[in-house]
Enzyme design. Sequence first.
Site, PDB file in Angstrom:
ATOM      1  N   GLY A 258      -8.035   0.961  -9.198  1.00 32.44           N
ATOM      2  CA  GLY A 258      -7.079  -0.067  -8.836  1.00 32.44           C
ATOM      3  C   GLY A 258      -5.665   0.350  -9.192  1.00 32.44           C
ATOM      4  N   VAL A 259      -4.754  -0.608  -9.158  1.00 29.79           N
ATOM      5  CA  VAL A 259      -3.334  -0.339  -9.352  1.00 29.79           C
ATOM      6  C   VAL A 259      -2.875  -0.952 -10.668  1.00 29.79           C
ATOM      7  CG1 VAL A 259      -1.035  -0.704  -8.398  1.00 29.79           C
ATOM      8  CG2 VAL A 259      -2.956  -0.294  -6.864  1.00 29.79           C
ATOM      9  N   ASN A 261      -0.890  -0.464 -14.868  1.00 32.50           N
ATOM     10  CA  ASN A 261      -0.787   0.343 -16.090  1.00 32.50           C
ATOM     11  C   ASN A 261      -2.149   0.751 -16.623  1.00 32.50           C
ATOM     12  OD1 ASN A 261       2.006   0.262 -16.153  1.00 32.50           O
ATOM     13  ND2 ASN A 261       2.057  -1.635 -17.332  1.00 32.50           N
ATOM     14  N   GLU A 284      -8.365   3.238  -2.243  1.00 32.66           N
ATOM     15  CA  GLU A 284      -7.439   2.606  -1.316  1.00 32.66           C
ATOM     16  C   GLU A 284      -5.989   2.932  -1.631  1.00 32.66           C
ATOM     17  OE1 GLU A 284      -8.021  -1.592  -1.629  1.00 32.66           O
ATOM     18  OE2 GLU A 284      -7.801  -1.606  -3.796  1.00 32.66           O
TER      19      GLU A 284
END
Length: 497
Positions: A258-259, A261, A284
Amino acid sequence: MAFNYITAQEAAEMINNGDTIGLSGFTAPGTPKFVTEALAERVVREHEAGRPFKINLFTGASTSDHVDGVLSRANAYNMRAPYQNVPDLRKRINAHDCHYFDRHLSEMAQEMRYGTYGDIDVAIIEAADINDKGEVILGCGVGNVPTYAAMAKKIIIELNDKLPHQLLGMHDIYMPLDPPYRREIPIFAANDRIGSPILKIDPAKVVGIVRTSSYDCVKPFTAPDEVSNMIGRNVVRFLVGEYKAGRLPKEFLPLQSGVGNVANAVLYDLGESKELPPFMMYTEVIQDAVLELIQKGKCTFASTCSMTFTDDTEKKLFADMNFFHDKILMRPAEISNNPEVIRRLGVIAMNTALEADLFGSVNSTHVLGTKMMNGIGGSGDFTRNAYLSIFSCPSVSKGGLISNIVPMVAHPDHSEHSVDILVTDQGIADLRHKDPVERAHAIIDNCAHPMYRPLLKEYLNLGTQGQTPHTLRAAFAFHNAFSETGDMRNADYGKYL
């Protein structure tokens, strides 16, 4: 054919009140940046003149302030889908000023083709190049643009001179047939190429080309803090354990990340691991950390929908295209997030949670169960179909006022049936082969912060009925305590029993 070169303001005049617009891109990369700003200015003028003006906007995923920021501040949205992450839009959604529906990203394009959302009036596409045959070299994100461009009545091109023509060959544009004619998606390894390096559009539909010059303006993530680093180390520790135990093949498996930190911290720790072999990614989004992993040889290939790089990292990519060109491939969202392919390749999915409950369900979208944060994105596409599904989050937030491990999630996005592993800064809970009560003990003992473990054990002890012993009257005592006092540690089950 000769194309008409126009200004962004002239392009905005070609969009009408009530139009449905489809954008290229996935996150900020690949999304238009100038026509949408001109459109926002026009919407403001129309509203000031007392005339209604709203649009429906469909994208690949989130965008940037150049799209969702300016258009939200202009109150330009009637309907928006499938994902967002801009505070101004979030405020509109939670105030019911914008109809927003949160979709699995792999489903958006096909649902559009199925006719679920009506026609596409205008597609706006960022491009590195276009020729008179309508052959387009896309930018650094694909999203759902193959479908939007095919369905659109009109197409506007933003021709961005910051995008090098050497991007040719880094896209794999493929649209599956719709049922009942659909066949298998012929991807059998993360680096298989199955489509076209260019997007083919009908040149007759291009009503104008706007010359632009801009990088993707992805904001840098803050440096990982100690909590993020601890989570990253715990995820890698788990994967190393699985690898040594022989539960992962010696070749390893493709990763999805995922996106944010925490995701970056996990990737950096993977790059430092001497015990795991080099790997590929089938994901993705790839972030700055992935480019470093590719440079080090730790990541040998990345299949993605978007290169979500900060401007400095994007410049590094463009400056060394000969090295990176054959190591990254961008696909449409319905391929990058395709459940069939994810299951076939055995992708290890690593996503983040807002909160998780004692029995393994995850909320990844709604704060306190009511306020939309960003959306489910592609996490469900990967989670349900992964070889291993890992969710991570800090054990507490706001200095301990919020426990991210709660008795019951206030909004269920991923049920316990889809979550294999839960990781926090405290440790790892392997939820496989465990019944609900065993899962609860594993989560309390390994993932919950020590300050909340007594309260969570007290909740578990309240329940005596059924396989999953929830006490429904007290299930949201944590959330109610935060709403009433600002501190989940003030949870009082006795108020509800």
